[in-house]
Design a protein around this motif. Structure first.
Motif, PDB file in Angstrom:
ATOM      1  N   CYS A  50       0.826  -1.212   0.000  1.00  0.00           N
ATOM      2  CA  CYS A  50       0.000   0.000   0.000  1.00  0.00           C
ATOM      3  C   CYS A  50       0.856   1.256   0.000  1.00  0.00           C
ATOM      4  CB  CYS A  50      -0.934  -0.011   1.211  1.00  0.00           C
ATOM      5  SG  CYS A  50      -2.246  -1.242   1.100  1.00  0.00           S
ATOM      6  N   GLY A  51       1.987   1.227   0.691  1.00  0.00           N
ATOM      7  CA  GLY A  51       2.879   2.376   0.680  1.00  0.00           C
ATOM      8  C   GLY A  51       3.429   2.645  -0.702  1.00  0.00           C
ATOM      9  N   VAL A  52       3.796   1.587  -1.410  1.00  0.00           N
ATOM     10  CA  VAL A  52       4.291   1.731  -2.781  1.00  0.00           C
ATOM     11  C   VAL A  52       3.179   2.244  -3.691  1.00  0.00           C
ATOM     12  CG1 VAL A  52       5.143   0.449  -4.790  1.00  0.00           C
ATOM     13  CG2 VAL A  52       6.121   0.029  -2.524  1.00  0.00           C
ATOM     14  N   GLN A  53       1.955   1.739  -3.511  1.00  0.00           N
ATOM     15  CA  GLN A  53       0.830   2.211  -4.319  1.00  0.00           C
ATOM     16  C   GLN A  53       0.584   3.696  -4.094  1.00  0.00           C
ATOM     17  OE1 GLN A  53      -2.883  -0.025  -4.053  1.00  0.00           O
ATOM     18  NE2 GLN A  53      -4.086   1.818  -4.537  1.00  0.00           N
ATOM     19  N   GLU A  77       3.313   5.611  -5.976  1.00  0.00           N
ATOM     20  CA  GLU A  77       3.127   5.524  -7.429  1.00  0.00           C
ATOM     21  C   GLU A  77       1.953   6.378  -7.883  1.00  0.00           C
ATOM     22  OE1 GLU A  77       4.949   4.069  -9.766  1.00  0.00           O
ATOM     23  OE2 GLU A  77       6.430   3.437  -8.285  1.00  0.00           O
ATOM     24  N   SER A  78       0.893   6.424  -7.092  1.00  0.00           N
ATOM     25  CA  SER A  78      -0.265   7.239  -7.428  1.00  0.00           C
ATOM     26  C   SER A  78       0.099   8.716  -7.449  1.00  0.00           C
ATOM     27  CB  SER A  78      -1.397   6.989  -6.425  1.00  0.00           C
ATOM     28  OG  SER A  78      -2.499   7.830  -6.687  1.00  0.00           O
ATOM     29  N   LEU A  79       0.827   9.161  -6.437  1.00  0.00           N
ATOM     30  CA  LEU A  79       1.243  10.571  -6.380  1.00  0.00           C
ATOM     31  C   LEU A  79       2.148  10.928  -7.550  1.00  0.00           C
ATOM     32  CD1 LEU A  79       2.022  10.998  -2.560  1.00  0.00           C
ATOM     33  CD2 LEU A  79      -0.092  11.588  -3.778  1.00  0.00           C
ATOM     34  N   ALA A  83      -8.078   2.914  -1.980  1.00  0.00           N
ATOM     35  CA  ALA A  83      -7.927   2.526  -3.379  1.00  0.00           C
ATOM     36  C   ALA A  83      -8.399   3.618  -4.333  1.00  0.00           C
ATOM     37  CB  ALA A  83      -8.697   1.226  -3.633  1.00  0.00           C
ATOM     38  N   GLN A  84      -9.478   4.330  -3.966  1.00  0.00           N
ATOM     39  CA  GLN A  84      -9.997   5.398  -4.816  1.00  0.00           C
ATOM     40  C   GLN A  84      -9.114   6.648  -4.752  1.00  0.00           C
ATOM     41  OE1 GLN A  84     -12.247   5.636  -7.109  1.00  0.00           O
ATOM     42  NE2 GLN A  84     -11.997   7.854  -7.380  1.00  0.00           N
ATOM     43  N   THR A  85      -8.680   6.994  -3.553  1.00  0.00           N
ATOM     44  CA  THR A  85      -7.899   8.225  -3.372  1.00  0.00           C
ATOM     45  C   THR A  85      -6.513   8.090  -3.969  1.00  0.00           C
ATOM     46  OG1 THR A  85      -9.108   8.667  -1.325  1.00  0.00           O
ATOM     47  CG2 THR A  85      -7.038   9.874  -1.659  1.00  0.00           C
ATOM     48  N   PHE A  86      -5.915   6.891  -3.846  1.00  0.00           N
ATOM     49  CA  PHE A  86      -4.554   6.670  -4.329  1.00  0.00           C
ATOM     50  C   PHE A  86      -4.561   5.630  -5.442  1.00  0.00           C
ATOM     51  CE2 PHE A  86      -4.199   7.974   0.146  1.00  0.00           C
ATOM     52  CZ  PHE A  86      -3.587   9.204  -0.071  1.00  0.00           C
ATOM     53  N   ARG A  87      -5.443   5.861  -6.410  1.00  0.00           N
ATOM     54  CA  ARG A  87      -5.559   4.969  -7.555  1.00  0.00           C
ATOM     55  C   ARG A  87      -4.322   5.108  -8.448  1.00  0.00           C
ATOM     56  NH1 ARG A  87      -8.745   9.290  -7.744  1.00  0.00           N
ATOM     57  NH2 ARG A  87      -8.631  10.706  -9.526  1.00  0.00           N
TER      58      ARG A  87
END
Length: 226
Positions: free
Chosen positions: A121-124, A127-129, A221-225
């Motif tokens: 989740c930290g990597v996601q 990556e999203s940012l 999941a929605q915020t950091f898609r």
């Protein structure tokens, strides 16, 4: 024999199994007592005291007194980053390994790394940012873009307050289980705290595992898609 470089001394401090257990126990960001760290290391209090003295002298730990108690914590974020990187290096060993139980699966999914979010989740999140141009990356240098500032304010983070702190706003941290970058620095810590405020997540009191609760997983999941 020639005296080794300074890293040899630091490596010898980290390399002892008891001291390694103490240091990794502190990756949660909590300060622990000598008794608690002795339990984590599986050694007597007298032996733990000797190990803690060496870690303090080696500038890997800091000690704070409160009342009659002494609390130990990692000296700084650089120590946490080195530990996380070494764990990644150890995990990359090609020797056959036995896959451990459900708790380790949870650790790989989401965990605390010195008060910021690590694991898958930290990597996601990072990556999203990056993919949405909220952060810019030049080699290992991370900067928050104007779009990123707007996003953070909408997310409920006071960027102006973070920038007056001495700690770097954005830092990279190599995730030991994913072996990719996750976000640390004061922004990484603020984002984890904000997710706790929103009650998306809670910390497992007995480990570094982060647990999603209610609709937290869907909101994350929605915020950091990606």
């Amino acid at each position: 024999m020639k005296e080794g470089p300074p890293i040899a001394h630091v490596a010898s401090l980290i390399g002892d199994p008891a001291r390694a257990n103490m240091l990794t126990a502190l990756l949660s960001g909590k300060a622990l007592t000598a008794t608690e760290l002795a339990h984590e290391a599986g050694v007597s209090q007298q032996t733990a005291s000797s190990h803690l003295t060496k870690l303090l002298d080696g500038a890997l730990l800091q000690m704070r007194k409160q009342g009659r108690h002494k609390y130990f914590a990692l000296a700084n974020a650089d120590v946490a980053s080195v530990l996380e990187s070494l764990m990644g290096l150890a995990a990359s060993d090609s020797a056959p390994r036995t896959r451990t139980g459900p708790r380790d699966v949870a650790m790989r999914h989401a965990r605390v790394c010195y008060n910021h979010l690590a694991g898958k989740c930290g990597v996601q999140l990072f990556e999203s940012l990056r993919n949405r141009d909220f952060v810019g990356q030049d080699a290992e240098q991370i900067t928050l873009t104007d779009r990123g500032r707007d996003f953070m304010r909408d997310f409920g983070i006071d960027i102006d307050a973070l920038q007056v702190q001495r700690a770097p706003l954005c830092r990279t941290c190599l995730d030991w289980s994913e072996r990719r970058t996750h976000l640390s620095g004061s922004l990484g810590r603020a984002m984890l705290a904000r997710m706790e405020e929103l009650r998306w997540i809670k910390r497992d009191p007995d480990s570094r595992v982060i647990l999603f609760q209610g609709e937290g997983a869907a909101a994350f999941a929605q915020t950091f898609r990606i």
